[in-house]
Scaffold this active site. Structure first.
Site, PDB file in Angstrom:
ATOM      1  N   HIS A  80       0.799  -1.234   0.000  1.00  0.00           N
ATOM      2  CA  HIS A  80       0.000   0.000   0.000  1.00  0.00           C
ATOM      3  C   HIS A  80       0.822   1.270   0.000  1.00  0.00           C
ATOM      4  O   HIS A  80       0.266   2.357   0.057  1.00  0.00           O
ATOM      5  CB  HIS A  80      -0.924   0.034   1.216  1.00  0.00           C
ATOM      6  CG  HIS A  80      -2.012  -0.984   1.149  1.00  0.00           C
ATOM      7  ND1 HIS A  80      -1.776  -2.309   1.396  1.00  0.00           N
ATOM      8  CD2 HIS A  80      -3.329  -0.886   0.849  1.00  0.00           C
ATOM      9  CE1 HIS A  80      -2.904  -2.984   1.255  1.00  0.00           C
ATOM     10  NE2 HIS A  80      -3.859  -2.157   0.922  1.00  0.00           N
ATOM     11  N   ASP A  81       2.128   1.147  -0.015  1.00  0.00           N
ATOM     12  CA  ASP A  81       2.965   2.347   0.028  1.00  0.00           C
ATOM     13  C   ASP A  81       2.431   3.372  -0.983  1.00  0.00           C
ATOM     14  O   ASP A  81       2.312   3.079  -2.176  1.00  0.00           O
ATOM     15  CB  ASP A  81       4.410   1.986  -0.308  1.00  0.00           C
ATOM     16  CG  ASP A  81       5.368   3.105   0.039  1.00  0.00           C
ATOM     17  OD1 ASP A  81       6.138   2.943   1.001  1.00  0.00           O
ATOM     18  OD2 ASP A  81       5.341   4.157  -0.654  1.00  0.00           O
ATOM     19  N   LEU A 127       4.901   9.223   8.298  1.00  0.00           N
ATOM     20  CA  LEU A 127       5.610   8.264   7.447  1.00  0.00           C
ATOM     21  C   LEU A 127       4.662   7.324   6.692  1.00  0.00           C
ATOM     22  O   LEU A 127       4.870   7.035   5.516  1.00  0.00           O
ATOM     23  CB  LEU A 127       6.582   7.437   8.298  1.00  0.00           C
ATOM     24  CG  LEU A 127       7.404   6.410   7.506  1.00  0.00           C
ATOM     25  CD1 LEU A 127       8.355   7.093   6.545  1.00  0.00           C
ATOM     26  CD2 LEU A 127       8.157   5.478   8.442  1.00  0.00           C
ATOM     27  N   TYR A 169       1.895   7.908   5.555  1.00  0.00           N
ATOM     28  CA  TYR A 169       1.288   8.616   4.426  1.00  0.00           C
ATOM     29  C   TYR A 169       2.420   9.112   3.534  1.00  0.00           C
ATOM     30  O   TYR A 169       2.588  10.299   3.294  1.00  0.00           O
ATOM     31  CB  TYR A 169       0.421   9.784   4.913  1.00  0.00           C
ATOM     32  CG  TYR A 169      -0.794   9.375   5.726  1.00  0.00           C
ATOM     33  CD1 TYR A 169      -1.212   8.052   5.791  1.00  0.00           C
ATOM     34  CD2 TYR A 169      -1.538  10.318   6.430  1.00  0.00           C
ATOM     35  CE1 TYR A 169      -2.318   7.677   6.540  1.00  0.00           C
ATOM     36  CE2 TYR A 169      -2.645   9.952   7.183  1.00  0.00           C
ATOM     37  CZ  TYR A 169      -3.033   8.628   7.227  1.00  0.00           C
ATOM     38  OH  TYR A 169      -4.138   8.273   7.968  1.00  0.00           O
TER      39      TYR A 169
END
Ligand SMILES: Cc1cc2nc3c(=O)[nH]c(=O)nc-3n(C[C@H](O)[C@H](O)[C@H](O)COP(=O)(O)OP(=O)(O)OC[C@H]3O[C@@H](n4cnc5c(N)ncnc54)[C@H](O)[C@@H]3O)c2cc1C
Ligand SMILES: *[C@@H]1O[C@H](CO)[C@@H](O)[C@H](O)[C@H]1NC(C)=O
Ligand SMILES: *[C@@H]1O[C@H](CO)[C@@H](O)[C@H](O)[C@H]1NC(C)=O
Ligand SMILES: *[C@@H]1O[C@H](CO)[C@@H](O)[C@H](O)[C@H]1NC(C)=O
Ligand SMILES: *[C@@H]1O[C@H](CO)[C@@H](O)[C@H](O)[C@H]1NC(C)=O
Ligand SMILES: *[C@@H]1O[C@H](CO)[C@@H](O)[C@H](O)[C@H]1NC(C)=O
Ligand SMILES: *[C@@H]1O[C@H](CO)[C@@H](O)[C@H](O)[C@H]1NC(C)=O
Length: 529
Positions: free
Chosen positions: A110-111, A469, A471
């Site tokens: 999901h990064d 971080l 987000y």
């Protein structure tokens, strides 16, 4: 005999690589090294995909959640190792290091900026999604959860074991435990219990030498660093030992919606004054979103207030009537349910949806391209400021914000207890989120995101302008894939970690002095002076 040959070959491969000193990427040696290091009972070939494998692309895209960055044809991508056994993780680390191949560790994928599956230099994706065991110990209120498990799987297992235990973590059930927890882990129990990292007590980590560190062998400083510093700068997290938290059998949730025409700005202004001061059991999120987008003359903004209360509706009503009557909450807006059912509510599933949806791993992700940014707010934003923001928001086709209240225990946990520093003194955190369907809209959306970020500047944290971080936002500073400039790292590092950056750099210098575990926003190894 075969093992002997393998061993000799391995030595040859390692020696030839280290002879060179500068480790020039050697893709063939890397793949050979993997095959020779394989543990015969758990052959790595079952986990190894190269571009030649027919399932390579599906393996790549299943966990590349942001279509903006998804590029299965990337010629820099040497292979995907979708580890099925811890030895596959160890082999990947050792072989990649000796052959100058970078590693991108991916759990849930999901990064926001795709940093778990892109690089501009030859790299391997170490995909953890098959390592997903979870074991719950109800009597000790603890659990071990593997990095590749999703939050939905973890929540389901907890609920199967107990109706009054929970874990403090994020809202989206497909998030991977590996990335989500090592980046902080923020969710709707934050005001009562803090973040995921506040409940991590041990881990199993593969270090730069391929050794598994855990319990007494896992340095306290390393455990501290991976609790919010981002795992991928320090090693590969195999699993976490977490403490579960108590929740009542019955929680209450509600959703109330006000458009600008219905006075949303005034109600949201009042929300800023009260939301971080309410009882810790009450988490009340405000989500400004676009409404009536299809009818230009009616396009507007609706602020949707979502709440979760650790207790019955009757008590929640009393609190709301006293502290925030402007919202106009009615008893019939409130739903009492178990904790596990609240996780469905937060995903907007209609009442009656079976909880088995929490186990879904959609193989073709929603398919959107997106961009997110974050801010911390320490004093109420004046109404004129809010109105400026609405003007820009209305230029998007699909954009929303989350205003997530702080306060509660967040004011009590020291800033250096974990690398996550955004604690005391924050009223709330903002997430800006824009999504679109085709690459031809990327430029316009990124432009609008910058506009909104600029207009917010006077109202949010400054010097530095803090960022969360999890987000991930490349705009707060970034390095090229293969070079970590310390000056640049201090720019993004201080926004994500404030005063904790220094200790993170020291831990990095101790456990990965040669900076193997590097990526575009990693922590550089810098020894204390
Ligand atoms: C739809 C959506 C909803 C979200 N909701 C929330 C939320 O409610 N709360 C919140 O806090 N965040 C939320 N996030 C952000 C999310 O927490 C981060 O994107 C997080 O990094 C995701 O973890 P992952 O394992 O799925 O991602 P990945 O992309 O796999 O990993 C993210 C980062 O962690 C590293 N990493 C992954 N696994 C490991 C490992 N095993 N060892 C070492 N490093 C590792 C990666 O290399 C990368 O740098 C949301 C994101 C999305 C897309
Ligand atoms: C990929 O292809 C190779 C060569 O055919 C094979 O050995 C390997 O098992 C395949 N990988 C997977 C995960 O199926
Ligand atoms: C990748 O390459 C294949 C074969 O050339 C092509 O069919 C496919 O569309 C490409 N995929 C992407 C996402 O570019
Ligand atoms: C909020 O209200 C608007 C306008 O009535 C509507 O379009 C939107 O779907 C509502 N949002 C939610 C989450 O209920
Ligand atoms: C939770 O949701 C399921 C599915 O909708 C429902 O059957 C069950 O009764 C709910 N339980 C509680 C305690 O809310
Ligand atoms: C963008 O691309 C999509 C899909 O190809 C197309 O339908 C749309 O018309 C394009 N939009 C613009 C503004 O070019
Ligand atoms: C890795 O191995 C080297 C060489 O044996 C050693 O000096 C170093 O301390 C080890 N690193 C860790 C993190 O244990």
């Amino acid at each position: 005999m075969r093992e002997m040959v393998s061993l000799i070959l391995l030595l040859v491969l390692l020696v030839s690589a280290s002879d060179a000193h500068v480790t020039k990427p050697n893709e063939e040696n890397f793949l050979r090294c993997l095959r020779y290091r394989t543990n015969p009972e758990n052959p790595i070939t079952a986990a190894l995909y190269t571009h030649d494998n027919s399932t390579f692309v599906s393996s790549y895209v299943s966990y590349a959640k942001n279509k903006r960055y998804s590029n299965p044809n990337d010629t820099k991508l040497v292979a995907i190792v979708a580890a099925k056994h811890e030895s596959h993780v160890q082999a990947t680390v050792v072989c990649a290091k000796f052959n100058g191949i970078q590693i991108r560790i991916r759990s849930g994928g999901h990064d926001y900026e795709g940093l778990s599956y892109i690089s501009s230099v030859p790299f391997v994706i170490l995909d953890m999604h098959d390592l997903r065991s979870i074991s719950i110990d109800v009597s000790r209120k603890q659990a071990w959860v593997d990095a590749g498990a999703t939050l939905g799987e973890l929540y389901t297992k907890i609920a199967e074991a107990s109706k009054t235990l929970a874990f403090a973590a994020g809202v989206c059930p497909t998030l991977g435990a590996g990335g989500h927890i090592s980046g902080g882990g923020y969710g709707n129990l934050i005001r009562k219990y803090g973040l995921s990292v506040d409940h991590v007590v041990d881990a199993r980590v593969v270090d730069v030498n391929g050794s598994i560190l855990t319990g007494a062998n896992l340095g306290k400083d390393l455990l501290w660093a991976i609790r919010g510093g981002g795992g991928a700068s320090f090693g590969v997290i195999l699993s976490w030992k977490i403490k579960l938290v108590d929740v009542p059998k019955t929680l209450t949730v509600f959703k109330v919606n006000k458009t600008l025409e219905q006075g949303a700005t005034d109600v949201l202004y009042k929300w800023q004054l009260v939301s971080s001061k309410l009882p810790h059991e009450l988490f009340l999120r405000a989500m400004p979103e676009l409404a009536n987008v299809a009818i230009p003359s009616k396009k507007t903004i609706a602020v949707v207030f979502y709440a979760q209360f650790l207790g019955p509706a009757r008590r929640l009503m009393a609190i709301m009537n006293k502290r925030f009557p402007e919202l106009g909450l009615k008893r019939e807006d409130c739903y009492e349910m178990s904790w596990i059912n609240t996780t469905l509510f937060w995903q907007n599933y209609p009442v009656g949806t079976p909880i088995s949806v929490l186990l879904d791993r959609p193989s073709n992700p929603a398919g959107a391209l997106f961009k997110s940014k974050s801010d911390y707010v320490k004093k109420p934003i004046p109404k004129e400021g809010m109105e400026k923001v609405w003007k820009i928001m209305l230029k998007f086709n699909n954009m929303f914000m989350q205003w997530n209240p702080y306060g509660g225990v967040m004011d009590k946990i020291p800033e250096n207890a974990t690398p996550f520093p955004h604690r005391k003194g924050n009223l709330f955190k903002i997430q800006y989120f824009a999504l679109w369907s085709y690459a031809n809209a990327t430029e316009a959306n990124l432009g609008l995101m910058n506009e909104i970020y600029d207009v917010m500047e006077p109202y949010v944290s400054s010097n530095p302008r803090e960022a969360f971080l999890n987000y991930r936002d490349m705009d707060v500073g970034n390095n090229p894939s293969d070079k970590t400039d310390v000056g640049e790292a201090k720019i993004y590092g201080s926004k994500y970690f404030l005063g904790n950056l220094k200790r993170l750099m020291e831990v990095k210098a101790k456990y990965d002095p040669e900076n193997f575990f590097r990526y575009e926003q990693s922590i550089p190894p810098v020894r204390a002076m």
